[in-house]
Scaffold this active site. Structure first.
Site, short mmCIF file in Angstrom:
data_model
loop_
_atom_site.label_atom_id
_atom_site.label_comp_id
_atom_site.label_asym_id
_atom_site.label_seq_id
_atom_site.Cartn_x
_atom_site.Cartn_y
_atom_site.Cartn_z
N HIS A 170 30.47 104.60 -15.58
CA HIS A 170 30.79 105.65 -17.28
C HIS A 170 29.67 106.81 -17.36
CE1 HIS A 170 28.38 103.26 -19.96
NE2 HIS A 170 28.76 102.57 -19.15
N HIS B 87 24.77 113.34 -2.39
CA HIS B 87 25.34 112.09 -1.06
C HIS B 87 25.24 110.58 -1.66
CE1 HIS B 87 25.72 110.10 3.00
NE2 HIS B 87 26.25 109.35 1.80
C1 LIG Z 1 13.85 105.53 3.55
C2 LIG Z 1 14.34 105.88 4.61
C3 LIG Z 1 14.68 107.60 4.14
C4 LIG Z 1 12.74 105.90 5.53
O1 LIG Z 1 13.39 106.56 6.57
P1 LIG Z 1 11.76 107.43 7.98
O2 LIG Z 1 11.12 108.37 6.89
O3 LIG Z 1 12.46 107.55 9.08
O4 LIG Z 1 10.79 105.95 7.32
P2 LIG Z 1 11.11 105.26 8.57
O5 LIG Z 1 11.63 104.44 9.21
O6 LIG Z 1 9.78 105.63 10.21
O7 LIG Z 1 9.47 104.02 8.40
C5 LIG Z 1 8.86 103.83 7.34
C6 LIG Z 1 8.20 102.87 6.23
O8 LIG Z 1 9.50 102.34 5.46
C7 LIG Z 1 10.10 101.24 5.68
N1 LIG Z 1 11.20 101.53 5.32
C8 LIG Z 1 12.37 102.31 5.63
N2 LIG Z 1 13.67 102.61 5.23
C9 LIG Z 1 13.33 101.12 4.36
C10 LIG Z 1 13.99 100.43 3.38
N3 LIG Z 1 15.24 101.07 3.46
N4 LIG Z 1 13.63 99.92 2.97
C11 LIG Z 1 12.13 99.22 2.55
N5 LIG Z 1 11.72 100.32 3.60
C12 LIG Z 1 12.47 100.88 4.88
C13 LIG Z 1 9.79 101.12 7.25
O9 LIG Z 1 10.05 99.66 7.88
C14 LIG Z 1 8.23 101.99 7.53
O10 LIG Z 1 7.57 100.80 6.90
P3 LIG Z 1 5.90 100.46 8.27
O11 LIG Z 1 5.47 102.39 7.51
O12 LIG Z 1 5.49 99.37 7.23
O13 LIG Z 1 6.52 99.77 9.73
C15 LIG Z 1 15.16 105.03 5.62
O14 LIG Z 1 14.88 104.52 6.32
C16 LIG Z 1 16.51 105.18 4.77
O15 LIG Z 1 16.40 104.17 4.39
N6 LIG Z 1 16.96 105.70 4.95
C17 LIG Z 1 18.50 105.75 4.15
C18 LIG Z 1 19.71 106.04 4.73
C19 LIG Z 1 21.18 105.74 4.72
O16 LIG Z 1 21.51 105.17 4.00
N7 LIG Z 1 22.38 106.56 5.02
C20 LIG Z 1 23.62 106.45 5.32
C21 LIG Z 1 24.22 107.27 6.15
S1 LIG Z 1 26.31 107.05 5.41
#
Ligand SMILES: CC(C)(COP(=O)(O)OP(=O)(O)OC[C@H]1O[C@@H](n2cnc3c(N)ncnc32)[C@H](O)[C@@H]1OP(=O)(O)O)[C@@H](O)C(=O)NCCC(=O)NCCS
Length: 211
Positions: free
Chosen positions: A140, A149
């Site tokens: 709410h 998104h």
């Molecule tokens: C947070 C996010 C944006 C980071 O993306 P990124 O910049 O490409 O990050 P990377 O994959 O290079 O990871 C970088 C670091 O963050 C950590 N990390 C990435 N995503 C994380 C998450 N969701 N929670 C905790 N840690 C996360 C990785 O383990 C890595 O850690 P390290 O440096 O200790 O090895 C992405 O992982 C994420 O969660 N995106 C959401 C995607 C989603 O929900 N999409 C839905 C589509 S419908």
């Protein structure tokens, strides 16, 4: 919420995975999906058995015959396509999956897509071009800014504010009353206990700024 009557002949702008889900919602609502518009894919192919009709030029040539739905997941690209549709005199359709629950007092803008099993509770306000993905919960009095998104299973407690173009990842939770700034990204599975500034990425439990 009563769904506004749209042109029953619809094209979906974007033929990737997100566009496919949007087309499926339109079909579930009994609309006729003519096919997909995509600027980056050769016309003539098929997705979900429906034709890829062409790019923006196709839409311009046929704009008096069809309505358009936004099938693009990336927030900035979706905003750009919304603007393109507006320039052609088309207001993108709002599509709500039949299994979603939207309170009568909720306000949902143009070009919003609400996917299967999502919930939007009373007095929530959802601005234009927002995606409320599968199973997401908007409690709410929440406010979502344009082209934000909410990913599948993301949950917003009551009176949460999400800035324009922000992205809340899969299964993330935002505690009641907190805000997420414009263009911020909340990582998948994060739990937001404090306000998130604009244009940062937060991850973890509790969510902390990563960059
Ligand atoms: C947070 C996010 C944006 C980071 O993306 P990124 O910049 O490409 O990050 P990377 O994959 O290079 O990871 C970088 C670091 O963050 C950590 N990390 C990435 N995503 C994380 C998450 N969701 N929670 C905790 N840690 C996360 C990785 O383990 C890595 O850690 P390290 O440096 O200790 O090895 C992405 O992982 C994420 O969660 N995106 C959401 C995607 C989603 O929900 N999409 C839905 C589509 S419908």
């Amino acid at each position: 919420m009563e769904q506004k009557r749209e042109n029953p002949r619809l094209v979906v702008y974007g033929c990737g995975g997100h566009g496919k889900v949007v087309a499926d919602i339109a079909l579930a609502r009994g609309l006729r999906v003519e096919g997909f518009i995509d600027d980056g894919v050769q016309a003539g192919g098929r997705v979900l058995g429906l034709p890829i009709l062409g790019g923006a030029a196709w839409l311009e040539a046929h704009r008096s015959e069809v309505g358009v739905a936004l099938g693009i997941g990336e927030n900035h690209a979706r905003r750009r396509v919304y603007g393109l549709c507006e320039a052609l005199g088309l207001v993108p359709a709002t599509l709500i999956h039949p299994s979603a629950v939207v309170a009568a007092s909720a306000r949902v803008g143009a070009g919003v897509v609400v996917m299967a099993q999502a919930v939007i509770n009373p007095d929530a306000r959802v601005a234009d071009g927002v995606i409320i993905n599968s199973g997401a919960i908007v409690e709410h009095d929440c406010e979502l800014g344009a082209f934000a998104h909410l990913s599948p299973n993301a949950t917003l407690g009551g009176t949460v504010r999400i800035g324009a173009l922000a992205h809340v990842g899969l299964g993330a939770s935002i505690l009641p009353g907190k805000s997420v700034g414009e263009e911020a990204v909340v990582g998948a599975g994060a739990v937001v206990l404090a306000d998130v500034p604009p244009r940062v990425v937060v991850v973890g439990v509790p969510a902390r700024v990563r960059r």
